[in-house]
Every structure is written in structure tokens, then in C-alpha cells.
Design an enzyme around this catalytic site. Structure first.
Site, mmCIF file in Angstrom:
data_model
loop_
_atom_site.group_PDB
_atom_site.id
_atom_site.type_symbol
_atom_site.label_atom_id
_atom_site.label_comp_id
_atom_site.label_asym_id
_atom_site.label_seq_id
_atom_site.Cartn_x
_atom_site.Cartn_y
_atom_site.Cartn_z
ATOM 1 C CG ASP A 16 -6.412 4.816 3.340
ATOM 2 O OD1 ASP A 16 -5.421 4.850 4.110
ATOM 3 O OD2 ASP A 16 -6.443 5.419 2.259
ATOM 4 C CB ILE A 17 -3.812 2.588 8.040
ATOM 5 C CG1 ILE A 17 -3.566 2.512 9.546
ATOM 6 C CG2 ILE A 17 -2.629 3.185 7.298
ATOM 7 C CD1 ILE A 17 -2.528 1.490 9.946
ATOM 8 C CG ASN A 30 12.300 2.253 3.701
ATOM 9 O OD1 ASN A 30 13.005 3.105 4.251
ATOM 10 N ND2 ASN A 30 11.421 2.565 2.766
ATOM 11 N N GLY A 38 3.311 1.576 -1.259
ATOM 12 C CA GLY A 38 2.403 0.917 -0.324
ATOM 13 C C GLY A 38 1.931 1.831 0.786
ATOM 14 C CB VAL A 39 0.869 1.031 4.241
ATOM 15 C CG1 VAL A 39 2.093 0.490 4.928
ATOM 16 C CG2 VAL A 39 -0.063 1.698 5.237
ATOM 17 C CG ASP A 40 6.938 4.126 4.071
ATOM 18 O OD1 ASP A 40 6.701 5.200 4.643
ATOM 19 O OD2 ASP A 40 8.072 3.616 4.027
ATOM 20 N N GLY A 125 2.985 -6.951 2.102
ATOM 21 C CA GLY A 125 2.896 -6.389 0.759
ATOM 22 C C GLY A 125 4.179 -6.676 0.001
ATOM 23 C CB VAL A 126 6.784 -4.306 -1.216
ATOM 24 C CG1 VAL A 126 8.159 -4.377 -1.857
ATOM 25 C CG2 VAL A 126 5.878 -3.401 -2.032
ATOM 26 C CE1 TYR A 127 10.521 -4.102 2.251
ATOM 27 C CE2 TYR A 127 10.417 -4.294 4.636
ATOM 28 C CZ TYR A 127 10.889 -3.650 3.508
ATOM 29 O OH TYR A 127 11.721 -2.555 3.638
HETATM 30 P P1 ADP Z 1 5.721 -4.113 3.418
HETATM 31 O O1 ADP Z 1 6.870 -3.492 2.676
HETATM 32 O O2 ADP Z 1 5.948 -4.158 4.928
HETATM 33 O O3 ADP Z 1 5.300 -5.422 2.846
HETATM 34 P P2 ADP Z 1 3.492 -2.713 2.070
HETATM 35 O O4 ADP Z 1 3.108 -1.285 2.235
HETATM 36 O O5 ADP Z 1 3.998 -3.152 0.747
HETATM 37 O O6 ADP Z 1 4.537 -3.033 3.267
HETATM 38 O O7 ADP Z 1 2.246 -3.630 2.441
HETATM 39 C C1 ADP Z 1 1.800 -3.854 3.743
HETATM 40 C C2 ADP Z 1 0.286 -3.967 3.734
HETATM 41 O O8 ADP Z 1 -0.268 -2.644 3.722
HETATM 42 C C3 ADP Z 1 -0.305 -4.684 2.519
HETATM 43 O O9 ADP Z 1 -1.302 -5.596 3.003
HETATM 44 C C4 ADP Z 1 -0.962 -3.547 1.716
HETATM 45 O O10 ADP Z 1 -2.119 -4.009 1.018
HETATM 46 C C5 ADP Z 1 -1.361 -2.621 2.830
HETATM 47 N N1 ADP Z 1 -1.660 -1.217 2.500
HETATM 48 C C6 ADP Z 1 -1.276 -0.467 1.443
HETATM 49 N N2 ADP Z 1 -1.785 0.783 1.549
HETATM 50 C C7 ADP Z 1 -2.512 0.822 2.699
HETATM 51 C C8 ADP Z 1 -3.312 1.799 3.368
HETATM 52 N N3 ADP Z 1 -3.453 3.036 2.887
HETATM 53 N N4 ADP Z 1 -3.923 1.457 4.553
HETATM 54 C C9 ADP Z 1 -3.780 0.218 5.067
HETATM 55 N N5 ADP Z 1 -3.044 -0.746 4.485
HETATM 56 C C10 ADP Z 1 -2.428 -0.451 3.320
#
Ligand code: ADP
Length: 177
Positions: A16-17, A30, A38-40, A125-127
Site C-alpha cells: 500500500d503506497i 485526475n 483507487g489510489v487517489d 486501474g480505472v484508466y
Molecule cells: P488510474 O485512474 O490512474 O488508473 P487507479 O487508482 O484506478 O488509477 O489505479 C492505479 C493503480 O493503483 C492500480 O494498479 C490499483 O490497483 C493501484 N492502487 C489502488 N490503491 C492503491 C494503494 N493504496 N497503494 C498502491 N496502489 C494502489
């Protein structure tokens, strides 16, 4: 896994980042810097409202660019917010934009005098960016940057699940032979 690129370490970890202790962590944001899923969402909820307060002041970040804010309550001192491309079949300049998102984040870290930075799998991820391709572009961008600059000593890719980790480790093995 971990490799040396000149004097720097490039590491892949599953995790987890928001737990990272590097000088900066990178957010897959975004363009409106509004937060989201997601990560945001994970970064804003772990880092607290100080991050969003600075995002609101900055207001906007074009795809392929990056901006920097406080890390709030995170262990990392800074969050670098970059915007990867939405994947639309691969013919809309996605690769150049994804490469730019990584490069501009690294440039911002350099400008701030930072030594270590952690990235998620931007756009994967979502993108909707195909994972193996996203991994190749991400790693190529980081390796090229580390070969051209010697200030950053540690780049970590923090991959959230096994599939993402495996895609990155497969791509890294191919790239470094
Ligand atoms: P994007 O909109 O750029 O695709 P996302 O957040 O949907 O961004 O996904 C980008 C990546 O981050 C995906 O591989 C997702 O599994 C990952 N991700 C989601 N939560 C975390 C987290 N807490 N730490 C690290 N990576 C994460």
C-alpha cells in the site's frame, strides 16, 4: 525485486503506497485534482485534509504533467500528483503521456532536492491501461531518468496486488535482460 541502475536502486514491492517512507509518494490523480477512487482516495484519506486544501489552490493538472503538495499525515513529506492518460485503444498518444507522467514526477522530485520516491501503477486501474504495457512504459521511464540523472537514489514501485507486481517484475526482467 530490486535492481541497481547506475548508483540508484529501483525496487518493486507489493503493498500500500500510503505506508511508504520515501521523501515523496506519487498519486495517480485526475486533471481536476478532486480526489476519487483507487489510489487517489487512499492517499487523501490516509494523508488528511491538508493535501486536498493544497490541491484546491493549485486547481488543475493537465494529463502527463505533475504538481506537488504536502504529504499531510503521511510518512512521506510530499505527494506528487500526476495525471496519467485514460486508455482509448492506444492510438491517442497514451504511451507518450504515460511516460511524461513518470518523467515530470521525477523532475519535480529532483527540483525539490528529494532523494527517494514511490510510484503506483499509474493509469493501470480505472484508466484502463493494459497492465503489461503500463509496466513496460513505467519502468522504461524510470530507468531512462535514473541513467540521465544522479540525484535520485531510490525509486520504488508499490504495486497493490499480486497481478500488478507480477506484471512489473516480468517487464523489468525483460528490460534488464
Ligand atoms: P488510474 O485512474 O490512474 O488508473 P487507479 O487508482 O484506478 O488509477 O489505479 C492505479 C493503480 O493503483 C492500480 O494498479 C490499483 O490497483 C493501484 N492502487 C489502488 N490503491 C492503491 C494503494 N493504496 N497503494 C498502491 N496502489 C494502489
Amino acid at each position: 525485486m530490486e535492481v541497481k541502475i547506475d548508483k540508484a536502486i529501483l525496487a518493486l514491492v507489493q503493498g500500500d503506497i500510503t505506508d511508504e517512507e520515501t521523501d515523496a509518494i506519487v498519486n495517480a490523480a485526475n486533471e481536476g485534482l478532486r480526489g476519487g477512487a483507487g489510489v487517489d482516495g487512499a492517499i487523501h484519506s490516509a494523508g488528511g485534509p491538508a493535501i486536498m486544501a493544497e490541491c484546491r489552490k493549485i486547481g488543475y493538472c493537465p494529463t502527463g504533467q505533475a504538481v506537488i503538495t504536502t504529504g499531510g499525515n503521511l510518512r512521506a513529506r510530499y505527494v506528487i500528483h500526476t495525471v496519467g492518460p485514460v486508455y482509448r485503444g492506444g492510438t491517442k498518444g497514451e504511451e507518450a503521456l504515460l511516460r511524461s507522467a513518470y518523467k515530470e514526477s521525477l523532475k519535480l522530485a529532483s527540483e525539490k532536492g528529494l532523494k527517494s520516491i514511490s510510484f503506483p501503477a499509474i493509469s493501470a486501474g480505472v484508466y484502463g491501461y493494459p497492465l503489461a504495457e503500463a509496466a513496460r512504459v513505467a519502468l522504461t521511464a524510470a530507468i531512462d531518468y535514473l541513467r540521465e540523472h544522479d540525484d535520485i537514489t531510490m525509486v520504488r514501485f508499490v504495486l497493490y496486488n499480486r497481478g500488478t507486481y507480477d506484471a512489473f517484475s516480468g517487464a523489468l526482467k525483460k528490460l534488464i535482460g
